[in-house]
Design a protein around this motif. Structure first.
Motif, PDB file in Angstrom:
ATOM      1  N   ALA A 200     -25.262 -37.758  24.292  1.00  0.00           N
ATOM      2  CA  ALA A 200     -26.684 -37.888  24.602  1.00  0.00           C
ATOM      3  C   ALA A 200     -26.950 -37.744  26.088  1.00  0.00           C
ATOM      4  O   ALA A 200     -26.144 -38.148  26.920  1.00  0.00           O
ATOM      5  CB  ALA A 200     -27.214 -39.247  24.117  1.00  0.00           C
ATOM      6  N   GLY A 201     -28.100 -37.141  26.396  1.00  0.00           N
ATOM      7  CA  GLY A 201     -28.574 -37.080  27.769  1.00  0.00           C
ATOM      8  C   GLY A 201     -28.444 -35.707  28.392  1.00  0.00           C
ATOM      9  O   GLY A 201     -27.502 -34.958  28.124  1.00  0.00           O
ATOM     10  N   SER A 202     -29.393 -35.393  29.234  1.00  0.00           N
ATOM     11  CA  SER A 202     -29.397 -34.113  29.935  1.00  0.00           C
ATOM     12  C   SER A 202     -28.115 -33.946  30.745  1.00  0.00           C
ATOM     13  O   SER A 202     -27.662 -34.890  31.414  1.00  0.00           O
ATOM     14  CB  SER A 202     -30.616 -34.044  30.856  1.00  0.00           C
ATOM     15  N   ALA A 203     -27.520 -32.762  30.692  1.00  0.00           N
ATOM     16  CA  ALA A 203     -26.294 -32.394  31.406  1.00  0.00           C
ATOM     17  C   ALA A 203     -25.041 -33.024  30.809  1.00  0.00           C
ATOM     18  O   ALA A 203     -23.948 -32.805  31.323  1.00  0.00           O
ATOM     19  CB  ALA A 203     -26.378 -32.734  32.896  1.00  0.00           C
ATOM     20  N   THR A 204     -25.166 -33.770  29.727  1.00  0.00           N
ATOM     21  CA  THR A 204     -23.994 -34.287  29.030  1.00  0.00           C
ATOM     22  C   THR A 204     -23.399 -33.165  28.185  1.00  0.00           C
ATOM     23  O   THR A 204     -24.127 -32.445  27.498  1.00  0.00           O
ATOM     24  CB  THR A 204     -24.365 -35.474  28.141  1.00  0.00           C
ATOM     25  N   ARG A 205     -22.079 -33.019  28.206  1.00  0.00           N
ATOM     26  CA  ARG A 205     -21.464 -31.911  27.478  1.00  0.00           C
ATOM     27  C   ARG A 205     -20.107 -32.309  26.920  1.00  0.00           C
ATOM     28  O   ARG A 205     -19.389 -33.143  27.478  1.00  0.00           O
ATOM     29  CB  ARG A 205     -21.294 -30.694  28.388  1.00  0.00           C
ATOM     30  N   TRP A 206     -19.788 -31.668  25.781  1.00  0.00           N
ATOM     31  CA  TRP A 206     -18.487 -31.831  25.139  1.00  0.00           C
ATOM     32  C   TRP A 206     -17.999 -30.435  24.781  1.00  0.00           C
ATOM     33  O   TRP A 206     -18.653 -29.703  24.036  1.00  0.00           O
ATOM     34  CB  TRP A 206     -18.618 -32.698  23.899  1.00  0.00           C
ATOM     35  N   VAL A 207     -16.840 -30.067  25.315  1.00  0.00           N
ATOM     36  CA  VAL A 207     -16.246 -28.768  25.038  1.00  0.00           C
ATOM     37  C   VAL A 207     -14.930 -29.002  24.317  1.00  0.00           C
ATOM     38  O   VAL A 207     -14.002 -29.597  24.863  1.00  0.00           O
ATOM     39  CB  VAL A 207     -16.015 -27.965  26.337  1.00  0.00           C
ATOM     40  N   SER A 208     -14.847 -28.517  23.072  1.00  0.00           N
ATOM     41  CA  SER A 208     -13.645 -28.675  22.263  1.00  0.00           C
ATOM     42  C   SER A 208     -13.130 -27.292  21.884  1.00  0.00           C
ATOM     43  O   SER A 208     -13.888 -26.453  21.380  1.00  0.00           O
ATOM     44  CB  SER A 208     -13.951 -29.483  21.002  1.00  0.00           C
ATOM     45  N   THR A 209     -11.845 -27.035  22.108  1.00  0.00           N
ATOM     46  CA  THR A 209     -11.300 -25.689  21.938  1.00  0.00           C
ATOM     47  C   THR A 209     -10.398 -25.543  20.724  1.00  0.00           C
ATOM     48  O   THR A 209      -9.983 -24.421  20.405  1.00  0.00           O
ATOM     49  CB  THR A 209     -10.513 -25.285  23.189  1.00  0.00           C
ATOM     50  N   GLY A 210     -10.070 -26.620  20.022  1.00  0.00           N
ATOM     51  CA  GLY A 210      -9.163 -26.545  18.882  1.00  0.00           C
ATOM     52  C   GLY A 210      -9.867 -26.843  17.575  1.00  0.00           C
ATOM     53  O   GLY A 210     -11.070 -26.612  17.417  1.00  0.00           O
ATOM     54  N   GLU A 211      -9.122 -27.350  16.612  1.00  0.00           N
ATOM     55  CA  GLU A 211      -9.689 -27.733  15.323  1.00  0.00           C
ATOM     56  C   GLU A 211     -10.665 -28.891  15.508  1.00  0.00           C
ATOM     57  O   GLU A 211     -10.399 -29.813  16.283  1.00  0.00           O
ATOM     58  CB  GLU A 211      -8.561 -28.130  14.363  1.00  0.00           C
ATOM     59  N   PHE A 212     -11.789 -28.847  14.787  1.00  0.00           N
ATOM     60  CA  PHE A 212     -12.825 -29.863  14.985  1.00  0.00           C
ATOM     61  C   PHE A 212     -13.339 -30.282  13.611  1.00  0.00           C
ATOM     62  O   PHE A 212     -13.951 -29.489  12.901  1.00  0.00           O
ATOM     63  CB  PHE A 212     -13.971 -29.291  15.831  1.00  0.00           C
ATOM     64  N   ILE A 213     -13.074 -31.542  13.230  1.00  0.00           N
ATOM     65  CA  ILE A 213     -13.435 -32.023  11.897  1.00  0.00           C
ATOM     66  C   ILE A 213     -14.225 -33.315  12.018  1.00  0.00           C
ATOM     67  O   ILE A 213     -13.785 -34.275  12.661  1.00  0.00           O
ATOM     68  CB  ILE A 213     -12.188 -32.262  11.031  1.00  0.00           C
ATOM     69  N   VAL A 214     -15.393 -33.340  11.395  1.00  0.00           N
ATOM     70  CA  VAL A 214     -16.207 -34.554  11.286  1.00  0.00           C
ATOM     71  C   VAL A 214     -16.073 -35.055   9.854  1.00  0.00           C
ATOM     72  O   VAL A 214     -16.606 -34.445   8.926  1.00  0.00           O
ATOM     73  CB  VAL A 214     -17.681 -34.277  11.616  1.00  0.00           C
ATOM     74  N   GLY A 215     -15.343 -36.165   9.652  1.00  0.00           N
ATOM     75  CA  GLY A 215     -15.109 -36.685   8.310  1.00  0.00           C
ATOM     76  C   GLY A 215     -13.841 -36.125   7.722  1.00  0.00           C
ATOM     77  O   GLY A 215     -13.864 -35.120   7.028  1.00  0.00           O
ATOM     78  N   VAL A 216     -12.701 -36.793   7.993  1.00  0.00           N
ATOM     79  CA  VAL A 216     -11.418 -36.290   7.527  1.00  0.00           C
ATOM     80  C   VAL A 216     -11.135 -36.847   6.135  1.00  0.00           C
ATOM     81  O   VAL A 216     -11.240 -36.142   5.140  1.00  0.00           O
ATOM     82  CB  VAL A 216     -10.289 -36.642   8.518  1.00  0.00           C
ATOM     83  N   TYR A 217     -10.809 -38.139   6.032  1.00  0.00           N
ATOM     84  CA  TYR A 217     -10.629 -38.781   4.734  1.00  0.00           C
ATOM     85  C   TYR A 217     -11.605 -39.922   4.520  1.00  0.00           C
ATOM     86  O   TYR A 217     -11.540 -40.611   3.510  1.00  0.00           O
ATOM     87  CB  TYR A 217      -9.193 -39.295   4.592  1.00  0.00           C
ATOM     88  N   SER A 218     -12.464 -40.152   5.472  1.00  0.00           N
ATOM     89  CA  SER A 218     -13.534 -41.137   5.313  1.00  0.00           C
ATOM     90  C   SER A 218     -14.720 -40.655   6.146  1.00  0.00           C
ATOM     91  O   SER A 218     -14.698 -39.557   6.689  1.00  0.00           O
ATOM     92  CB  SER A 218     -13.079 -42.529   5.767  1.00  0.00           C
ATOM     93  N   GLN A 219     -15.732 -41.457   6.248  1.00  0.00           N
ATOM     94  CA  GLN A 219     -16.977 -41.022   6.872  1.00  0.00           C
ATOM     95  C   GLN A 219     -16.812 -40.770   8.372  1.00  0.00           C
ATOM     96  O   GLN A 219     -16.230 -41.555   9.101  1.00  0.00           O
ATOM     97  CB  GLN A 219     -18.068 -42.059   6.657  1.00  0.00           C
ATOM     98  N   GLY A 220     -17.354 -39.653   8.806  1.00  0.00           N
ATOM     99  CA  GLY A 220     -17.444 -39.337  10.222  1.00  0.00           C
ATOM    100  C   GLY A 220     -18.869 -38.936  10.550  1.00  0.00           C
ATOM    101  O   GLY A 220     -19.550 -38.308   9.734  1.00  0.00           O
ATOM    102  N   THR A 221     -19.340 -39.290  11.729  1.00  0.00           N
ATOM    103  CA  THR A 221     -20.688 -38.919  12.150  1.00  0.00           C
ATOM    104  C   THR A 221     -20.657 -38.390  13.570  1.00  0.00           C
ATOM    105  O   THR A 221     -19.879 -38.845  14.408  1.00  0.00           O
ATOM    106  CB  THR A 221     -21.668 -40.113  12.080  1.00  0.00           C
ATOM    107  N   LEU A 222     -21.526 -37.412  13.816  1.00  0.00           N
ATOM    108  CA  LEU A 222     -21.687 -36.820  15.145  1.00  0.00           C
ATOM    109  C   LEU A 222     -23.180 -36.686  15.405  1.00  0.00           C
ATOM    110  O   LEU A 222     -23.883 -36.001  14.657  1.00  0.00           O
ATOM    111  CB  LEU A 222     -21.016 -35.453  15.216  1.00  0.00           C
TER     112      LEU A 222
END
Length: 510
Positions: A200-222
């Protein structure tokens, strides 16, 4: 004097000295149960494990809390770290120049009933090979907060958030997170574990270059709000659990960009992506798996937008709600093919319960559509397509737009239009081929709106525009025909051939 009291006294003296001196200097402060002891500047632990909270031994921890604070340009170097080891443990790295460099794994909430926290603020930097947030017990909690401009967290290999416990991560107010593989949600055998991330927030950033999973074997939230997230081949939902993993993007400047394939939902599980007000999703190719009706992409708020440069495929059976919903003035652009398909992984047939794609209010623009009969609900909004395979029914309050984005529209089937619907055709100049070509029957009602396209030329007497073409039967007529193409004084449009040859012609006004 016992060692715990000595460390606490040293910390108080260091703070007092800093206040008295009135100047910033490198500092590492240790309080409570931490091993090893006696920090220096820089504090280099070599091959020793940093234990913060429950620190008497790795496998026989105490239940005493501990904290490490790196501030004022202090440096901490370690090979591995356990923060919250059957107790409460916290590491804070604060301020420009302050740094924690870890060459192995950092585990936040590492063992037993723990509470662990990593806090990176205001220009500080933390880097590690692996980051595990919430690792041991489903009743425990691991937390990461990266906050403030230039505060940076880097995880070079794997990041687990909620691996075997509850994991929470927050990126706020201009912070940055650089990661490789990311797994949000519990491990196999821990269905009550969960992971959540807020960016959250202006200029906030997340850079992910590999595998990206939300919710593997239980609940995930983004949750992405007014921030930027960049991923590769992201997935929302993986396992067959009924727990619904969710992602959302909203707020001015809130953007999620995914390279490669974005997959939402699973063969037997659930996954949901919602674009709220002002949120933007940028993708290349997308698959929505809703084999039991639990996979969705909802673009349903003001100025929400989804820009997909390639193809979108919906695998849906037994769905009670649309797998793609466009509503409340949202905008969806699909550069390639939007299609629905029968899932190959589910050989048996579930009853059909509702449409897979619903356009209620807003814009849906696609290069082409292949949607099985009954799986597209054209309830309202504006649809513009290069081609449509199947029968297109515009019977409610929708607008089929032709010529604004694609030069023409081909329907490999029939087209029917209801009394509350409209056909809008943008005209650039004279045309010998139909702007709307229907290979089947053409059933007309409602309104026909003809307007100039961008860069339209002026029309002269004798110019002809072929609006409609059909190979089957034509039934009905438009209840209203509005031609907004500019003409010089003394000229008029002749529509007498509209229902025979589908054309209009410029004539001298009588």
């Amino acid at each position: 004097m016992n060692h715990q009291f000595r460390r606490g006294l040293s910390a108080l003296l260091a703070v007092a000295s800093l206040s008295a001196a009135g100047q910033a200097y490198a500092d590492v402060i240790v309080t409570g149960d931490v091993s090893p002891e006696d920090p220096s500047d820089p504090w280099d632990l070599g091959s020793n494990t940093l234990l913060v909270g429950g620190a008497s031994a790795v496998w026989e921890p105490t239940f005493d809390d501990g904290e490490v604070i790196v501030t004022s340009g202090g440096k901490l170097f370690s090979a591995t770290a356990l923060v919250g080891n059957s107790a409460s443990g916290t590491v804070q790295v604060i301020g420009y120049g302050s740094m924690w460099t870890n060459s192995g794994s950092i585990q936040i909430c590492a063992s037993g009933y723990c509470d662990g926290s990593l806090i990176v603020r205001n220009g500080a930097e933390v880097s590690t090979d692996e980051l595990v947030v919430g690792n041991r017990n489903s009743m425990s909690l691991g937390r990461v907060l990266v906050e403030g401009y230039d505060a940076t967290l880097t995880s070079r290999t794997n990041t687990y958030i909620g691996l075997r416990a509850r994991g929470r991560a927050e990126l706020r107010q201009g912070a940055s997170f650089f990661s490789n593989n990311v797994y949000i949600g519990g491990a196999l055998g821990c269905s009550v574990c969960n992971g959540s991330v807020t960016v959250a927030g202006s200029a906030t950033r997340w850079v992910s270059t590999g595998e990206f999973i939300v919710g593997v074997y239980s609940q995930g939230t983004l949750d992405i709000y007014r921030a930027e997230v960049s991923t590769v081949n992201a997935r929302i939902g993986v396992s067959s659990t009924i727990s619904s993993s969710k992602a959302s993007v909203s707020g001015w400047g809130g953007t999620w960009t995914n390279q490669g394939l974005l997959r939402v939902g699973t063969d037997l599980g659930y996954g949901e992506l919602t674009l709220g007000a002002y949120g933007t999703l940028v993708t290349e190719d997308t698959e929505i798996h809703s084999e039991l009706g639990g996979g969705f992409i909802k673009v349903n708020d003001v100025y929400a937008s989804w820009l997909n440069s390639g193809d979108v495929t919906v695998f849906a059976i037994g769905n009670q709600s649309p797998s793609i919903l466009v509503d409340n003035g949202a905008f969806v652009s699909i550069g390639g093919l939007l299609r629905t398909a029968q899932p190959a992984s589910i050989p048996y047939v579930y009853p059909y319960l509702g449409p897979s794609v619903r356009l209620a209010d807003g814009d849906l623009v696609a290069g082409a559509m292949e949607v099985a009969e009954g799986e597209f609900d054209f309830a309202g909004g504006r649809l513009e397509i290069g081609s449509f395979a199947g029968d297109l029914a515009n019977l409610q309050a929708g607008e089929l737009s032709v010529g604004a984005v694609h030069p023409s529209t081909d329907i490999a089937g029939s087209y029917s239009q209801g009394p509350g619907a409209a056909l809008s055709i943008a005209v650039a100049g004279s045309s010998a081929l139909p702007l709307l070509q229907v290979d089947g029957d053409l059933d007309l009602d409602g309104a026909l709106e003809i307007r100039p396209a961008d860069g339209a030329v002026s029309f002269q007497a004798g110019d002809t525009v072929v609006l409609l073409g059909w190979l089957g039967d034509l039934t009905g007529t438009f209840t209203a025909v509005n031609i907004a193409l500019p003409l010089a004084p003394g000229l008029a449009w002749d529509t007498s051939a509209l229902y025979t040859t589908g054309e209009i012609t410029v004539v001298t006004a009588s």
